[in-house]
Motif scaffolding. Structure first.
Motif, mmCIF file in Angstrom:
data_model
loop_
_atom_site.group_PDB
_atom_site.id
_atom_site.type_symbol
_atom_site.label_atom_id
_atom_site.label_comp_id
_atom_site.label_asym_id
_atom_site.label_seq_id
_atom_site.Cartn_x
_atom_site.Cartn_y
_atom_site.Cartn_z
ATOM 1 N N LEU A 177 16.430 4.518 28.982
ATOM 2 C CA LEU A 177 16.911 4.766 27.622
ATOM 3 C C LEU A 177 15.802 5.366 26.760
ATOM 4 O O LEU A 177 16.033 6.288 25.976
ATOM 5 N N LEU A 178 14.592 4.840 26.914
ATOM 6 C CA LEU A 178 13.459 5.360 26.150
ATOM 7 C C LEU A 178 13.170 6.811 26.518
ATOM 8 O O LEU A 178 12.927 7.650 25.646
ATOM 9 N N GLN A 179 13.153 7.115 27.804
ATOM 10 C CA GLN A 179 12.833 8.476 28.234
ATOM 11 C C GLN A 179 13.896 9.473 27.793
ATOM 12 O O GLN A 179 13.573 10.606 27.406
ATOM 13 N N ILE A 180 15.166 9.058 27.814
ATOM 14 C CA ILE A 180 16.233 9.948 27.342
ATOM 15 C C ILE A 180 16.037 10.261 25.865
ATOM 16 O O ILE A 180 16.041 11.425 25.444
ATOM 17 N N GLY A 181 15.844 9.204 25.046
ATOM 18 C CA GLY A 181 15.656 9.410 23.614
ATOM 19 C C GLY A 181 14.433 10.242 23.302
ATOM 20 O O GLY A 181 14.452 11.108 22.420
ATOM 21 N N ALA A 182 13.335 9.998 24.036
ATOM 22 C CA ALA A 182 12.094 10.720 23.767
ATOM 23 C C ALA A 182 12.216 12.203 24.099
ATOM 24 O O ALA A 182 11.697 13.066 23.377
ATOM 25 N N ASN A 183 12.895 12.535 25.178
ATOM 26 C CA ASN A 183 13.071 13.944 25.529
ATOM 27 C C ASN A 183 14.011 14.650 24.553
ATOM 28 O O ASN A 183 13.818 15.827 24.243
ATOM 29 N N ILE A 184 15.005 13.933 24.052
ATOM 30 C CA ILE A 184 15.869 14.508 23.016
ATOM 31 C C ILE A 184 15.057 14.755 21.749
ATOM 32 O O ILE A 184 15.276 15.746 21.035
ATOM 33 N N ALA A 185 14.084 13.876 21.466
ATOM 34 C CA ALA A 185 13.220 14.079 20.298
ATOM 35 C C ALA A 185 12.487 15.411 20.372
ATOM 36 O O ALA A 185 12.298 16.079 19.345
ATOM 37 N N GLY A 186 12.058 15.808 21.577
ATOM 38 C CA GLY A 186 11.405 17.105 21.722
ATOM 39 C C GLY A 186 12.321 18.253 21.345
ATOM 40 O O GLY A 186 11.910 19.206 20.671
ATOM 41 N N VAL A 187 13.585 18.171 21.766
ATOM 42 C CA VAL A 187 14.567 19.204 21.405
ATOM 43 C C VAL A 187 14.759 19.243 19.889
ATOM 44 O O VAL A 187 14.822 20.323 19.278
ATOM 45 N N ILE A 188 14.834 18.067 19.278
ATOM 46 C CA ILE A 188 15.032 17.988 17.834
ATOM 47 C C ILE A 188 13.874 18.637 17.090
ATOM 48 O O ILE A 188 14.080 19.344 16.087
ATOM 49 N N PHE A 189 12.649 18.431 17.561
ATOM 50 C CA PHE A 189 11.492 19.036 16.892
ATOM 51 C C PHE A 189 11.553 20.566 16.934
ATOM 52 O O PHE A 189 11.139 21.234 15.981
ATOM 53 N N VAL A 190 12.034 21.122 18.034
ATOM 54 C CA VAL A 190 12.164 22.587 18.123
ATOM 55 C C VAL A 190 13.097 23.087 17.026
ATOM 56 O O VAL A 190 12.800 24.062 16.321
ATOM 57 N N ILE A 191 14.229 22.415 16.866
ATOM 58 C CA ILE A 191 15.235 22.838 15.889
ATOM 59 C C ILE A 191 14.772 22.543 14.461
ATOM 60 O O ILE A 191 14.801 23.414 13.581
ATOM 61 N N ALA A 192 14.345 21.306 14.221
ATOM 62 C CA ALA A 192 14.073 20.860 12.852
ATOM 63 C C ALA A 192 12.844 21.530 12.250
ATOM 64 O O ALA A 192 12.798 21.753 11.034
ATOM 65 N N SER A 193 11.838 21.850 13.065
ATOM 66 C CA SER A 193 10.646 22.502 12.506
ATOM 67 C C SER A 193 10.994 23.878 11.952
ATOM 68 O O SER A 193 10.515 24.264 10.873
ATOM 69 N N LEU A 194 11.840 24.608 12.650
ATOM 70 C CA LEU A 194 12.245 25.926 12.160
ATOM 71 C C LEU A 194 13.221 25.813 10.992
ATOM 72 O O LEU A 194 13.176 26.618 10.046
ATOM 73 N N HIS A 195 14.094 24.822 11.044
ATOM 74 C CA HIS A 195 15.024 24.603 9.937
ATOM 75 C C HIS A 195 14.257 24.224 8.669
ATOM 76 O O HIS A 195 14.576 24.688 7.556
ATOM 77 N N LEU A 196 13.239 23.376 8.830
ATOM 78 C CA LEU A 196 12.420 22.972 7.688
ATOM 79 C C LEU A 196 11.634 24.154 7.136
ATOM 80 O O LEU A 196 11.479 24.289 5.912
ATOM 81 N N LEU A 197 11.146 25.007 8.020
ATOM 82 C CA LEU A 197 10.442 26.215 7.574
ATOM 83 C C LEU A 197 11.361 27.068 6.708
ATOM 84 O O LEU A 197 10.963 27.545 5.632
ATOM 85 N N TYR A 198 12.600 27.257 7.155
ATOM 86 C CA TYR A 198 13.561 28.033 6.375
ATOM 87 C C TYR A 198 13.837 27.367 5.028
ATOM 88 O O TYR A 198 13.845 28.020 3.980
#
Length: 492
Positions: free
Chosen positions: A432-453
């Motif tokens: 469960l931890l590894q699934i959530g942590a890897n999804i966190a990496g995907v979220i950072f890709v999206i959210a960092s660019l969204h926050l930049l915009y």
């Protein structure tokens, strides 16, 4: 004070900001900083509980301390990301997801999108499940083993999860309750691990850890950025949960709002069911004119943000990853694959065998407290974020139960509890931890660019980030995208 409406350069789905002066920032000195800082210590407490105490040590025992460079880079990018989240919240009083809902294609899309991301990453009560392993060891003096102990671990996990809910019923402000608990957590945990490290960890291991932040392996005598035979899924989890992790970082803006940073003091907060009084929570934010007085106050708030993030989160996250890792690599045999129901008690068991049972029990207590506290933060963060999304996006929700936001908050919490009890049965805690942590990496890709915009298109010109911060957010997206692609290729 008379306020007038000011249009936001965004989708018209949400009401535009209200014009008001930026409140005066506090001017703390010495120990007064403890009362002013808060959001940083909450997200630091979250980071210690998963990446730093479980996934990081599991990686370093298996592959060596040279992978500490991943933590240094990840925490640097996350600190920039966190300060940019707080840039938006200090300026407007809105959580950053409300800002995201102001961008195309509109509030409905982004509300469902980020609510789904919260569920996918931290909807799994992995920390309660792993805390159960430490609590089991604490009372029975041995490691839990499947299948004989699976039911016991499940029941302890439920009790731990419900204990988190009980804490969230208390306090005048829920965020203040979390802040106090996390100050205790960070002080005791980092202090405890530091003392144990100074006593039991040999100097050459300390040196190896410090060199590991540059990617240098003292064992192999060369730079080893990605070791051979690497467990890619575990590495992806380390990257995702070095520091905070995905939506846990995003929730920082909600906690900053409730702390009253900047315009957050004009918006209101979510109060506890017991001990808290009803507070009006605005569903949209504010904006100030960029005149000399407001910009001077803006610089005062920015000083507090820098201390909260660079002084507390950045330094604390690096120490939080290094100190447990030093103990793990000292007491646990290199190459050990740390998994199973007892993942949280492996260090306690090994230290107890080597240095005495009382010390092993002390480490088990620290482990159980760390993971309980992390689960508490995750439950609160998800409940708070979904509540804010509903409160911002729906007039019907705001009118329900006389407009008391606590009714929405605790209704969402009830749904989270029911799901959590079901989800505890679905997989082993470490998975469960590894699934959530890897999804966190995907979220950072999206959210960092969204926050930049968001910060370069929606905020007024005078409040937008400088060039180096914009480049850092792009670099962050590329950094996490690299590791997400490694994990994706390993699964194909």
């Amino acid at each position: 004070m008379q306020e007038t409406r000011v249009s936001a350069a965004s989708r018209p789905d949400l009401a535009p900001w209200t014009r008001a002066d930026l409140p005066e920032p506090p001017m703390p000195r010495g120990l007064a900083w403890i009362g002013v800082c808060g959001p940083g210590v909450i997200v630091l407490g979250v980071s210690i509980g998963s990446g730093e105490f479980l996934l990081g040590p599991a990686t370093f025992v298996k592959h060596g301390l040279s992978l500490l460079w991943v933590t240094l880079v990840a925490v640097f990018f996350q600190t920039v990301f966190n300060t940019e989240l707080m840039r938006y919240t200090v300026a407007t009083g809105e959580p950053v997801v409300t800002g995201f809902m102001r961008t195309r294609p509109g509030k409905t899309f982004w509300a469902w999108f980020y609510a789904a991301l919260y569920f996918l990453q931290i909807g799994w009560p992995a920390w309660a499940a792993t805390a159960a392993g430490a609590i089991f060891f604490l009372f029975l003096g041995r490691l839990a083993t499947p299948p004989a102990d699976s039911t016991t671990i499940y029941l302890i996990g439920i009790a731990t999860f419900l204990g988190c809910v009980a804490v969230l019923l208390l306090g005048r402000r829920i965020a203040r309750t979390l802040e106090i608990l996390n100050w205790v957590l960070v002080s005791c945990i980092l202090g405890g691990f530091l003392v144990l490290g100074l006593i039991y960890v040999p100097p050459h291991t300390w040196s190896s850890a410090l060199q590991g932040f540059s990617g240098y392996s003292s064992v192999q005598g060369k730079f080893v950025f990605l070791p051979d035979n690497l467990d890619i899924l575990l590495l992806g989890a380390l990257v995702g949960y070095s520091g905070g992790g995905g939506v846990l970082n995003i929730t920082l803006s909600n906690w900053a709002r409730d702390k009253g940073y900047g315009m957050g003091s004009r918006v209101g907060h979510i109060a506890g069911a017991v001990g808290g009084e009803r507070s009006e929570l605005a569903h949209t934010g504010f904006m100030f004119d960029a005149d000399a007085g407001n910009l001077q106050r803006w610089r005062g708030w920015w000083r507090i943000v820098r201390v909260d993030q660079w002084g507390i989160f950045f330094i604390g996250a690096l120490l939080g990853m290094m100190l447990p890792a030093l103990l793990y690599v000292t007491f646990v045999a290199p190459g050990t694959d740390i998994k199973g129901l007892a993942i949280s008690a492996v260090l306690a068991n090994t230290i107890g065998t080597t240095a005495g049972p009382m010390l092993g029990l002390l480490v088990a207590v620290l482990g159980a407290w760390i993971l309980f506290k992390t689960q508490l933060d995750c439950v609160e963060g998800m409940t708070r974020a979904v509540t804010d999304i509903l409160w911002t996006g729906s007039e019907r929700v705001r009118a329900w139960r006389g407009g008391d936001v606590r009714a929405v908050y605790y209704s969402v919490l009830a749904v989270v509890v029911v799901w959590g009890i079901i989800a505890l049965k679905l997989a082993q805690p470490v998975m469960l931890l590894q699934i959530g942590a890897n999804i966190a990496g995907v979220i950072f890709v999206i959210a960092s660019l969204h926050l930049l915009y968001l910060n370069t298109r929606i905020l007024p010109q005078a409040l937008r980030p400088p060039l180096w911060r914009r480049l850092a957010l792009v670099g962050m997206a590329l950094f996490y995208a690299f590791f997400v692609s490694l994990v994706a290729r390993s699964l194909i």
